[in-house]
Design an enzyme around this catalytic site. Structure first.
Site, short mmCIF file in Angstrom:
data_model
loop_
_atom_site.label_atom_id
_atom_site.label_comp_id
_atom_site.label_asym_id
_atom_site.label_seq_id
_atom_site.Cartn_x
_atom_site.Cartn_y
_atom_site.Cartn_z
CB SER A 44 109.53 65.47 28.51
OG SER A 44 109.06 66.63 27.84
CG ASP A 329 105.73 70.32 34.16
OD1 ASP A 329 105.16 70.58 33.08
OD2 ASP A 329 106.67 69.49 34.24
CG HIS A 332 105.81 68.09 30.67
ND1 HIS A 332 106.76 68.69 31.46
CD2 HIS A 332 106.44 67.64 29.57
CE1 HIS A 332 107.94 68.58 30.86
NE2 HIS A 332 107.77 67.95 29.71
#
Length: 365
Positions: A44, A329, A332
């Site tokens: 991610s 978040d 990340h």
């Protein structure tokens, strides 16, 4: 001298942070592309839309993700650009490298992004969240692209010459700990392996992928990004069960350091064994800790309101002062943090962070 260097770095950072970028182009219009293509593998931290149509909770094709990106939410797990987005811009690319899941209209000769949120080196990693594209499958997807490139260029020798000049960027392994080893309720790996043995097992599997990339698919210039301080994310801090005297989760950070040590040794081994290639190691752990001294005001909290899974709650307004936050978040980085990582990776010439050279010197070697 050190303070002047830091001041210059911060000024450069501010310049990049105020640069307007678009998916069609950037402000490096006078910079020639330093490599013909970039191929991106990872999770991610690099995903730019490959998870959008997968059946998984690990996707972010909704606001507030992408709030500072020209096209809004795209599948990037941050408010704007990822580190590799910024690195490709520093390399002179006028367009973002497209995700494998959405290649229509893009020139694959420029590169492809295969990264997938939740993915790991092990196939099962992250699957408690739903489907993802593991490193093994990312390699298979790259094989398909190489076959198409061979057909486009009309022969093996021309394709090989093209692929030899490309940059191969790998940023993977965090989920093998965050979404595997440290989730015993879902995965048995912590009962099967010691932490040391698990890291060695991951590196062994990783090395097989890299050898295939070199031996079969023409890869010659490799960037291997180490794990960040995964015990210092907002999620790790909020759920810490050990180390009462430490803000971060020391067990998770120890895992990252063990993995990184083995990955750096793999770089040395491949640079010795594969004399026609160059491998470099990016020390994200050191870089993440350095973020604390760059000027971020909020280091342990998320910029957005988060759901139980640590991702931003849909359509909630994030913090306004996003450049003050290290994390968007629970897992990340913000674009501001990604800019620092990208700049340090591209042109640092510091063996503590880039070993044995930075990306700039790699692509010009």
């Amino acid at each position: 001298m050190a303070s002047n260097k830091k001041l210059g770095f911060v000024l450069s950072l501010l310049l990049l942070m105020t640069t307007t970028t678009s998916i069609e182009g950037n402000n490096n219009n006078n910079v020639e592309e330093q490599v013909p293509c970039v191929f991106i593998f990872g999770d991610s931290l690099s995903d730019n839309g490959n998870n959008n149509n997968l059946h998984t909770s690990a996707k972010c094709s909704y606001r507030p993700y992408g709030i500072d990106f020209p096209d809004g939410p795209t599948g990037r797990f941050t408010n704007g650009r990822t580190s590799i987005d910024i690195i490709t811009q520093l390399l002179g690319f006028k367009e973002m490298i497209p995700p494998f899941a959405k290649l229509g209209g893009f020139d694959i000769l420029k590169g492809v992004n295969y990264a997938s949120g939740g993915a790991g080196i092990r196939v099962e990693t992250g699957t408690q969240l739903g489907a993802d594209v593991s490193l093994e499958i990312q390699l298979e997807n790259h094989r398909k692209i190489v076959s198409e490139i061979l057909a486009k260029l009309g022969g093996f020798e021309k394709a090989q010459a093209h692929l030899n000049k490309c940059l191969y960027y790998f940023n993977i392994g965090s989920n093998d700990f965050i979404n595997n080893y440290f989730l015993p309720q879902y995965y048995p790996t912590s009962q099967t392996f010691t932490l040391e043995n698990f890291a060695g097992h991951l590196i062994q599997n990783y090395s097989l992928t890299l050898r295939a990339m070199h031996d079969e698919l023409g890869g010659r210039k490799f960037v291997l990004v180490g794990l960040g301080a995964i015990g210092c994310t907002p999620r790790a801090i909020s759920r810490k069960k050990n180390s009462p005297l430490s803000l971060c989760d020391n067990d998770m950070n120890e895992a990252a350091l063990i993995f990184n040590s083995k990955l750096k040794s793999l770089v040395d081994l491949f640079n010795y064994q594969l004399s026609d290639s160059k491998f470099i190691f990016i020390n994200s752990f050191s870089g993440m800790l350095d973020h604390h001294s760059i000027g971020f005001k909020v280091l342990t909290e998320e910029c957005c309101k988060v759901w139980e899974n640590g991702q931003c709650a849909a359509n909630e307004k994030p913090c306004k002062n996003r450049n003050d936050y290290a994390f968007f978040d629970s897992f990340h980085p913000t674009e501001a943090a990604n800019i620092i990582t990208a700049m340090s990776s591209y042109n640092a010439s510091n063996p503590v962070f880039t070993y044995p050279m930075d990306i700039y010197h790699l692509v010009h070697s």
